[in-house]
Motif scaffolding. Structure first.
Motif, PDB file in Angstrom:
ATOM      1  N   ALA A   1      -7.727   8.359 -10.225  1.00 22.24           N
ATOM      2  CA  ALA A   1      -7.297   6.919 -10.310  1.00 22.24           C
ATOM      3  C   ALA A   1      -7.944   6.267 -11.193  1.00 22.24           C
ATOM      4  O   ALA A   1      -7.706   5.536 -11.961  1.00 22.24           O
ATOM      5  CB  ALA A   1      -7.278   6.641  -8.564  1.00 22.24           C
TER       6      ALA A   1
ATOM      7  N   SER B   1       0.734  -1.190  -0.071  1.00 22.48           N
ATOM      8  CA  SER B   1       0.106  -0.199  -0.101  1.00 22.48           C
ATOM      9  C   SER B   1       1.041   1.102   0.007  1.00 22.48           C
ATOM     10  O   SER B   1       2.146   1.151   0.326  1.00 22.48           O
ATOM     11  CB  SER B   1      -0.833   0.077   1.036  1.00 22.48           C
ATOM     12  OG  SER B   1      -1.872  -1.086   1.314  1.00 22.48           O
ATOM     13  N   SER B   2       0.254   2.412  -0.406  1.00 21.05           N
ATOM     14  CA  SER B   2       1.100   3.675  -0.334  1.00 21.05           C
ATOM     15  C   SER B   2       0.271   4.529   0.420  1.00 21.05           C
ATOM     16  O   SER B   2      -1.068   4.851   0.602  1.00 21.05           O
ATOM     17  CB  SER B   2       0.807   4.220  -1.828  1.00 21.05           C
ATOM     18  OG  SER B   2       1.281   5.561  -1.792  1.00 21.05           O
TER      19      SER B   2
ATOM     20  N   GLN C   1      -2.930   4.053  -8.385  1.00 22.63           N
ATOM     21  CA  GLN C   1      -2.824   4.601  -7.000  1.00 22.63           C
ATOM     22  C   GLN C   1      -2.813   5.963  -7.397  1.00 22.63           C
ATOM     23  O   GLN C   1      -1.558   6.558  -7.824  1.00 22.63           O
ATOM     24  CB  GLN C   1      -1.637   4.127  -6.072  1.00 22.63           C
ATOM     25  CG  GLN C   1      -1.916   2.705  -5.490  1.00 22.63           C
ATOM     26  CD  GLN C   1      -0.936   2.190  -4.925  1.00 22.63           C
ATOM     27  OE1 GLN C   1       0.348   2.505  -5.150  1.00 22.63           O
ATOM     28  NE2 GLN C   1      -1.078   1.362  -3.698  1.00 22.63           N
TER      29      GLN C   1
ATOM     30  N   HIS D   1      -0.928   8.154  -1.359  1.00 27.05           N
ATOM     31  CA  HIS D   1      -2.121   7.905  -2.363  1.00 27.05           C
ATOM     32  C   HIS D   1      -3.503   7.652  -1.537  1.00 27.05           C
ATOM     33  O   HIS D   1      -3.779   6.399  -1.016  1.00 27.05           O
ATOM     34  CB  HIS D   1      -1.923   6.903  -3.428  1.00 27.05           C
ATOM     35  CG  HIS D   1      -0.466   7.509  -4.075  1.00 27.05           C
ATOM     36  ND1 HIS D   1       0.546   6.624  -3.843  1.00 27.05           N
ATOM     37  CD2 HIS D   1      -0.257   8.245  -5.239  1.00 27.05           C
ATOM     38  CE1 HIS D   1       1.689   7.275  -4.762  1.00 27.05           C
ATOM     39  NE2 HIS D   1       0.906   8.239  -5.604  1.00 27.05           N
TER      40      HIS D   1
ATOM     41  N   ARG E   1      -3.363  -1.689 -11.477  1.00 30.55           N
ATOM     42  CA  ARG E   1      -3.442  -1.233 -10.211  1.00 30.55           C
ATOM     43  C   ARG E   1      -2.987   0.128 -10.373  1.00 30.55           C
ATOM     44  O   ARG E   1      -1.858   0.514 -10.764  1.00 30.55           O
ATOM     45  CB  ARG E   1      -2.626  -1.937  -9.171  1.00 30.55           C
ATOM     46  CG  ARG E   1      -2.849  -1.247  -7.717  1.00 30.55           C
ATOM     47  CD  ARG E   1      -2.279  -2.343  -6.714  1.00 30.55           C
ATOM     48  NE  ARG E   1      -2.359  -1.817  -5.417  1.00 30.55           N
ATOM     49  CZ  ARG E   1      -1.824  -1.906  -4.052  1.00 30.55           C
ATOM     50  NH1 ARG E   1      -1.093  -2.942  -4.279  1.00 30.55           N
ATOM     51  NH2 ARG E   1      -2.210  -1.523  -3.247  1.00 30.55           N
TER      52      ARG E   1
ATOM     53  N   ASP F   1      -6.706   3.958  -4.244  1.00 31.48           N
ATOM     54  CA  ASP F   1      -6.068   2.507  -4.641  1.00 31.48           C
ATOM     55  C   ASP F   1      -7.107   1.714  -5.581  1.00 31.48           C
ATOM     56  O   ASP F   1      -7.717   0.957  -4.960  1.00 31.48           O
ATOM     57  CB  ASP F   1      -5.451   1.921  -3.734  1.00 31.48           C
ATOM     58  CG  ASP F   1      -4.609   0.681  -3.835  1.00 31.48           C
ATOM     59  OD1 ASP F   1      -4.757   0.012  -4.971  1.00 31.48           O
ATOM     60  OD2 ASP F   1      -3.690   0.335  -3.095  1.00 31.48           O
TER      61      ASP F   1
END
Length: 132
Positions: free
Chosen positions: A107, A24-25, A100, A28, A98, A31
């Motif tokens: 997104a 994960s970030s 983010q 951001h 994906r 997601d």
């Protein structure tokens, strides 16, 4: 040149296995994960799988071009694209995107743009495995 946060991959590895490696970030807030899943019908006929093939060098080059273009357009984002090749059974994913971004609207835009570009330019061919 693409950002290190815009990564592409083509292999026989399943989407589920590839996706397990993602982190994960905290930068951001959005997601998004898009799975392109093999349906059970093709041209109104039942299928059990789709056998995906590609000219790897060209497909990888086209995916990299997409990553390069999108990293310039969405510099605050992260993107990972994985296209599976080989036999993919119905119900399993053949494509993962994906995206983010700091915010959801961007997104979604990044995901939709990537999908459109993949379908238009990446030379991946599919052969349905029809149920007899």
């Amino acid at each position: 040149m693409a950002s290190q946060h815009f990564v592409t991959n083509i292999s026989a590895e399943s989407v589920a296995d590839v996706e397990k490696r993602f982190e994960s970030s905290t930068l951001h807030g959005a997601d998004i994960r898009f799975h392109g899943v093999v349906r059970d019908r093709e041209n109104d006929r039942s299928i059990s799988a789709i056998d995906y093939s590609c000219y790897a060098e060209m497909a990888e080059r086209e995916l990299q071009k997409i990553a390069d273009q999108l990293s310039e357009r969405f510099p605050d984002g992260r993107l990972f694209i994985h296209h599976r090749i080989g036999k993919v059974t119905t119900g399993d994913a053949s494509l993962l995107i994906r995206a983010q971004m700091p915010h959801s609207a961007a997104a979604f835009e990044l995901t939709q743009t990537a999908l459109k570009m993949i379908k238009e330019t990446v030379p991946v061919w599919k052969k349905p495995c029809f149920v007899q």
